[in-house]
Design an enzyme around this catalytic site. Structure first.
Site, PDB file in Angstrom:
ATOM      1  N   TYR A 170       0.832  -1.211   0.000  1.00 60.77           N
ATOM      2  CA  TYR A 170       0.000   0.000   0.000  1.00 60.77           C
ATOM      3  C   TYR A 170       0.868   1.264   0.000  1.00 60.77           C
ATOM      4  O   TYR A 170       0.666   2.183  -0.805  1.00 60.77           O
ATOM      5  CB  TYR A 170      -0.913  -0.027   1.220  1.00 60.77           C
ATOM      6  CG  TYR A 170      -1.901   1.109   1.305  1.00 60.77           C
ATOM      7  CD1 TYR A 170      -3.102   1.066   0.608  1.00 60.77           C
ATOM      8  CD2 TYR A 170      -1.632   2.220   2.106  1.00 60.77           C
ATOM      9  CE1 TYR A 170      -4.016   2.110   0.696  1.00 60.77           C
ATOM     10  CE2 TYR A 170      -2.544   3.265   2.196  1.00 60.77           C
ATOM     11  CZ  TYR A 170      -3.733   3.205   1.490  1.00 60.77           C
ATOM     12  OH  TYR A 170      -4.632   4.246   1.582  1.00 60.77           O
ATOM     13  N   LYS A 174       1.257   4.231  -2.904  1.00 61.83           N
ATOM     14  CA  LYS A 174       0.975   5.652  -2.664  1.00 61.83           C
ATOM     15  C   LYS A 174       2.226   6.506  -2.881  1.00 61.83           C
ATOM     16  O   LYS A 174       2.138   7.627  -3.389  1.00 61.83           O
ATOM     17  CB  LYS A 174       0.409   5.857  -1.256  1.00 61.83           C
ATOM     18  CG  LYS A 174      -0.933   5.158  -1.018  1.00 61.83           C
ATOM     19  CD  LYS A 174      -2.025   5.630  -1.969  1.00 61.83           C
ATOM     20  CE  LYS A 174      -3.380   5.047  -1.606  1.00 61.83           C
ATOM     21  NZ  LYS A 174      -4.472   5.520  -2.493  1.00 61.83           N
TER      22      LYS A 174
HETATM   23  C1  BGC Z   1      -5.367   4.039   5.088  1.00 68.42           C
HETATM   24  C2  BGC Z   1      -6.108   3.883   6.396  1.00 68.42           C
HETATM   25  C3  BGC Z   1      -5.314   4.517   7.530  1.00 68.42           C
HETATM   26  C4  BGC Z   1      -4.879   5.941   7.174  1.00 68.42           C
HETATM   27  C5  BGC Z   1      -3.960   6.538   8.231  1.00 68.42           C
HETATM   28  C6  BGC Z   1      -5.044   5.488   4.882  1.00 68.42           C
HETATM   29  O1  BGC Z   1      -4.419   5.682   3.662  1.00 68.42           O
HETATM   30  O2  BGC Z   1      -6.156   3.530   4.023  1.00 68.42           O
HETATM   31  O3  BGC Z   1      -6.319   2.506   6.656  1.00 68.42           O
HETATM   32  O4  BGC Z   1      -6.122   4.575   8.686  1.00 68.42           O
HETATM   33  O5  BGC Z   1      -4.212   5.930   5.943  1.00 68.42           O
HETATM   34  O6  BGC Z   1      -2.962   5.660   8.643  1.00 68.42           O
END
Ligand code: BGC
Length: 272
Positions: A170, A174
């Site tokens: 993830y 990003k």
């Molecule tokens: C995530 C969340 C998380 C947040 C802060 C987001 O991009 O999808 O799961 O709570 O970031 O950490």
């Protein structure tokens, strides 16, 4: 949702919000519709959630349609854009919002989990942005609607700058998105297209339910948020309306962190 505070700054513009049937995407779709845009709500599988939102927007006097597509698939993305553009003649705003998490400890992470997250969060934004830019260039500036030829908002995350153990797929998606957004912004600015990112912090949506659903979890989460509240999807909805409107003309290649201060290294308030 605080629709009454939204001015009609997107009147007559046509927006597509990917992943628009729930969470942050749904709030953006609603906010943009209340700001006067026609909104295409893309969804992957939950057609009734998308249709409910269409009905809610129509009930509030707005215009919307629901459109199914897996935004990680090239042909599906092309078909979706074609259909929206045929219906409303063109497109002025893309909110590339669809995103997923598939969390795992690093040594347990499968190639499938890695590939899936990259496919949706990064490749999906590439595919959608490419179609949007093609349409913006075909149509050019329509001064009655906007002083730009089009706007793209890349939905990112505070994890484009905050490393996140247990979520390397993830965070990598990003982080990659940050340079995707900036490079694209650089490439198309002279064509009057603005490309920006929004990086939400912890917003109360299904994706992070476990982080806020019990009082204990929420108390832990608040330690990471200087502003001391979990975000509401409309915090992002309002930011997206502004970033898509001519009120933010001259802003391109920038990321707006809408995070209650999560990126301020809260541990350093006392430490260091
Ligand atoms: C995530 C969340 C998380 C947040 C802060 C987001 O991009 O999808 O799961 O709570 O970031 O950490």
């Amino acid at each position: 949702m605080m629709s009454q505070t939204i001015e009609k700054v997107l009147q007559g513009q046509r927006a597509l919000v990917t992943g628009g049937s729930s969470g942050i995407g749904a709030a953006i779709a609603y906010a943009m519709a209340m700001a006067g845009a026609k909104v295409a709500i893309n969804y992957l599988s939950d057609s009734s959630a998308a249709q409910n939102l269409v009905n809610k927007i129509k009930g509030a006097g707005g215009e919307a349609l629901a459109i199914q597509a897996d935004i990680s698939q090239e042909q599906a993305v092309e078909n979706m854009f074609q259909s929206v553009i045929q219906t409303w003649d063109s497109l002025d705003i893309l909110v590339a919002n669809a995103g997923i998490q598939q969390d795992a400890a690093f040594t347990e992470m499968t190639l499938e989990q890695w590939n899936k997250v990259l496919a949706v969060n990064l490749t999906g934004q590439f595919l959608c942005a490419r179609e949007a830019v093609r349409e913006f260039l075909r149509r050019g500036v329509v001064p009655e609607l906007s002083c730009t030829a089009g706007k793209i908002i890349c939905m990112s995350s505070v994890h484009d700058v905050i490393p996140w153990a247990g979520h390397v797929n993830y965070a990598a998606s990003k982080g990659g998105l940050l340079m995707f957004m900036k490079s694209l912004a650089q490439e198309v600015a002279h064509q009057k297209i603005r490309v920006n990112g929004i990086s939400p912090g912890a917003i109360r949506t299904p994706i992070n339910r476990t982080a806020w659903e019990t009082p204990e979890a929420e108390a832990e989460l608040l330690k990471l948020i200087p502003y001391q509240r979990v975000g509401d999807p409309m915090d992002i909805g309002r930011a997206a309306v502004w970033l898509a409107s001519d009120a933010s003309d001259y802003i391109t290649g920038t990321t707006l962190y809408v995070d209650g201060g999560m990126t301020l290294y809260p541990g350093f308030r006392e430490g260091g």
